[in-house]
Design a protein around this motif. Sequence first.
Motif, PDB file in Angstrom:
ATOM      1  N   ARG A   1       0.946  -1.162  -0.128  1.00  0.00           N
ATOM      2  CA  ARG A   1       0.016   0.175  -0.045  1.00  0.00           C
ATOM      3  C   ARG A   1       0.785   1.099   0.051  1.00  0.00           C
ATOM      4  O   ARG A   1       0.667   2.268  -0.624  1.00  0.00           O
ATOM      5  CB  ARG A   1      -0.815   0.119   1.164  1.00  0.00           C
ATOM      6  N   ALA A   2       1.839   1.004   0.740  1.00  0.00           N
ATOM      7  CA  ALA A   2       2.820   2.317   0.910  1.00  0.00           C
ATOM      8  C   ALA A   2       3.660   2.675  -0.311  1.00  0.00           C
ATOM      9  O   ALA A   2       3.811   3.895  -1.069  1.00  0.00           O
ATOM     10  CB  ALA A   2       3.721   2.260   2.061  1.00  0.00           C
ATOM     11  N   LEU A   3       4.125   1.597  -0.951  1.00  0.00           N
ATOM     12  CA  LEU A   3       4.779   1.654  -2.295  1.00  0.00           C
ATOM     13  C   LEU A   3       3.680   1.979  -3.484  1.00  0.00           C
ATOM     14  O   LEU A   3       4.567   2.906  -4.431  1.00  0.00           O
ATOM     15  CB  LEU A   3       5.341   0.200  -2.832  1.00  0.00           C
ATOM     16  N   ALA A   4       2.395   1.717  -3.300  1.00  0.00           N
ATOM     17  CA  ALA A   4       1.681   2.440  -4.518  1.00  0.00           C
ATOM     18  C   ALA A   4       1.520   3.695  -4.627  1.00  0.00           C
ATOM     19  O   ALA A   4       1.182   4.146  -5.626  1.00  0.00           O
ATOM     20  CB  ALA A   4       0.344   1.689  -3.988  1.00  0.00           C
ATOM     21  N   ALA A   5       1.919   4.527  -3.347  1.00  0.00           N
ATOM     22  CA  ALA A   5       2.035   5.715  -3.386  1.00  0.00           C
ATOM     23  C   ALA A   5       3.033   6.547  -4.163  1.00  0.00           C
ATOM     24  O   ALA A   5       3.113   7.662  -4.276  1.00  0.00           O
ATOM     25  CB  ALA A   5       1.850   6.409  -2.283  1.00  0.00           C
ATOM     26  N   LEU A   6       3.989   5.826  -4.555  1.00  0.00           N
ATOM     27  CA  LEU A   6       5.517   6.193  -4.913  1.00  0.00           C
ATOM     28  C   LEU A   6       5.529   6.560  -6.409  1.00  0.00           C
ATOM     29  O   LEU A   6       5.233   5.106  -6.948  1.00  0.00           O
ATOM     30  CB  LEU A   6       6.646   5.468  -4.600  1.00  0.00           C
ATOM     31  N   PRO A   7       5.490   7.484  -7.117  1.00  0.00           N
ATOM     32  CA  PRO A   7       5.236   7.628  -8.648  1.00  0.00           C
ATOM     33  C   PRO A   7       6.352   6.840  -9.503  1.00  0.00           C
ATOM     34  O   PRO A   7       5.771   6.623 -10.585  1.00  0.00           O
ATOM     35  CB  PRO A   7       5.104   9.007  -8.638  1.00  0.00           C
ATOM     36  N   HIS A   8       7.448   6.780  -9.011  1.00  0.00           N
ATOM     37  CA  HIS A   8       8.460   6.053 -10.031  1.00  0.00           C
ATOM     38  C   HIS A   8       8.674   4.738  -9.731  1.00  0.00           C
ATOM     39  O   HIS A   8       9.532   4.084 -10.016  1.00  0.00           O
ATOM     40  CB  HIS A   8       9.577   6.870  -9.744  1.00  0.00           C
ATOM     41  N   LEU A   9       7.722   3.934  -8.963  1.00  0.00           N
ATOM     42  CA  LEU A   9       7.880   2.568  -8.711  1.00  0.00           C
ATOM     43  C   LEU A   9       6.587   2.076  -9.259  1.00  0.00           C
ATOM     44  O   LEU A   9       5.372   2.530  -9.220  1.00  0.00           O
ATOM     45  CB  LEU A   9       7.815   2.200  -7.277  1.00  0.00           C
ATOM     46  N   ARG A  10       6.800   0.956  -9.985  1.00  0.00           N
ATOM     47  CA  ARG A  10       5.766   0.025 -10.473  1.00  0.00           C
ATOM     48  C   ARG A  10       5.862  -1.256  -9.805  1.00  0.00           C
ATOM     49  O   ARG A  10       6.340  -2.031  -9.991  1.00  0.00           O
ATOM     50  CB  ARG A  10       5.734  -0.111 -11.933  1.00  0.00           C
ATOM     51  N   VAL A  11       5.156  -1.685  -8.857  1.00  0.00           N
ATOM     52  CA  VAL A  11       4.824  -2.907  -8.169  1.00  0.00           C
ATOM     53  C   VAL A  11       4.291  -4.055  -9.059  1.00  0.00           C
ATOM     54  O   VAL A  11       3.178  -3.762  -9.408  1.00  0.00           O
ATOM     55  CB  VAL A  11       4.186  -2.550  -6.774  1.00  0.00           C
ATOM     56  N   ARG A  12       5.240  -4.809  -9.269  1.00  0.00           N
ATOM     57  CA  ARG A  12       4.893  -5.873 -10.265  1.00  0.00           C
ATOM     58  C   ARG A  12       4.496  -7.017  -9.454  1.00  0.00           C
ATOM     59  O   ARG A  12       3.534  -8.264 -10.251  1.00  0.00           O
ATOM     60  CB  ARG A  12       5.680  -6.350 -11.358  1.00  0.00           C
ATOM     61  N   GLY A  13       4.769  -7.472  -8.301  1.00  0.00           N
ATOM     62  CA  GLY A  13       4.495  -8.683  -7.680  1.00  0.00           C
ATOM     63  C   GLY A  13       5.384  -8.981  -6.479  1.00  0.00           C
ATOM     64  O   GLY A  13       5.797  -7.951  -5.958  1.00  0.00           O
ATOM     65  N   LEU A  14       5.489 -10.347  -6.036  1.00  0.00           N
ATOM     66  CA  LEU A  14       6.401 -10.687  -4.768  1.00  0.00           C
ATOM     67  C   LEU A  14       7.512 -11.578  -5.379  1.00  0.00           C
ATOM     68  O   LEU A  14       7.584 -12.231  -6.207  1.00  0.00           O
ATOM     69  CB  LEU A  14       5.554 -11.176  -4.014  1.00  0.00           C
ATOM     70  N   MET A  15       8.363 -11.541  -4.286  1.00  0.00           N
ATOM     71  CA  MET A  15       9.491 -12.497  -4.466  1.00  0.00           C
ATOM     72  C   MET A  15       9.775 -13.015  -3.030  1.00  0.00           C
ATOM     73  O   MET A  15       9.445 -12.603  -1.942  1.00  0.00           O
ATOM     74  CB  MET A  15      10.815 -11.670  -4.640  1.00  0.00           C
ATOM     75  N   CYS A  16      10.351 -14.341  -3.229  1.00  0.00           N
ATOM     76  CA  CYS A  16      10.681 -14.869  -1.721  1.00  0.00           C
ATOM     77  C   CYS A  16      11.920 -15.833  -1.762  1.00  0.00           C
ATOM     78  O   CYS A  16      12.288 -16.410  -3.184  1.00  0.00           O
ATOM     79  CB  CYS A  16       9.481 -15.790  -1.252  1.00  0.00           C
TER      80      CYS A  16
END
Length: 228
Positions: free
Chosen positions: A145-160
């Motif tokens: 949710r916090a990352l979604a507010a950052l304009p120069h990041l595109r959240v594409r998924g998860l890593m483990c």
Amino acid sequence: MTLAANLSSIRAEIAAACRRVERDPRAVRLVAVSKTKPASLIDEAFAAGQRLFGESYVQEFLDKADAVRNPVDWHFIGHLQSNKVKYLRGRIAMIHSVDRLSLAEEIDRQWGRLGRSVEVLVQVNLGEEDSKSGVAENQATELVRALAALPHLRVRGLMCLPPFFADAEEVRPFFRRLRALAAAISALGLPGVAMDELSMGMSHDFAVAVEEGATLVRIGTAIFGERG
């Protein structure tokens, strides 16, 4: 076996795993983990059709990237310190290892200077291992949710990077949990957030990861041999 033969064998295993669960093999990308390996081997892998390479250490990446003669795509897959983000600015297509807001904010600042955005994955520490980075599973949604507010990041998924088990079947529940978490986050419909990518699976367990929905498998040893 040659490096080209290793790559061919891995691609065949990925395709077989996809067939077992009725997935399209084209939905899975192979990240050749080239850390500790010389630029010459990356060029050799490129000649064998590999285009996507993963590095874990900033200084090693910088030393190597300019020496690679071919136009490869770079992903950063290792633990990343905020004070080193500036060295990756504009040179990395995706960062797999975002695990805290302060790091994400620095990534946003650095790519913002270019007026560009970068694809990122949120690293989740499913095994709650102190030796590994990653946000806790129960805090991952809040971080996204916090990352979604950052304009120069595109959240594409998860890593483990789950705990190591010699029997890959013992890792399967961790892969399933990551897929379930991604589905739960996707269902929230957060603006600018996609859960299209699951970066999971390494040399010894990638077939199981593919069966459980991996779209990016990070393989080093099975391609390049043991690290020296």
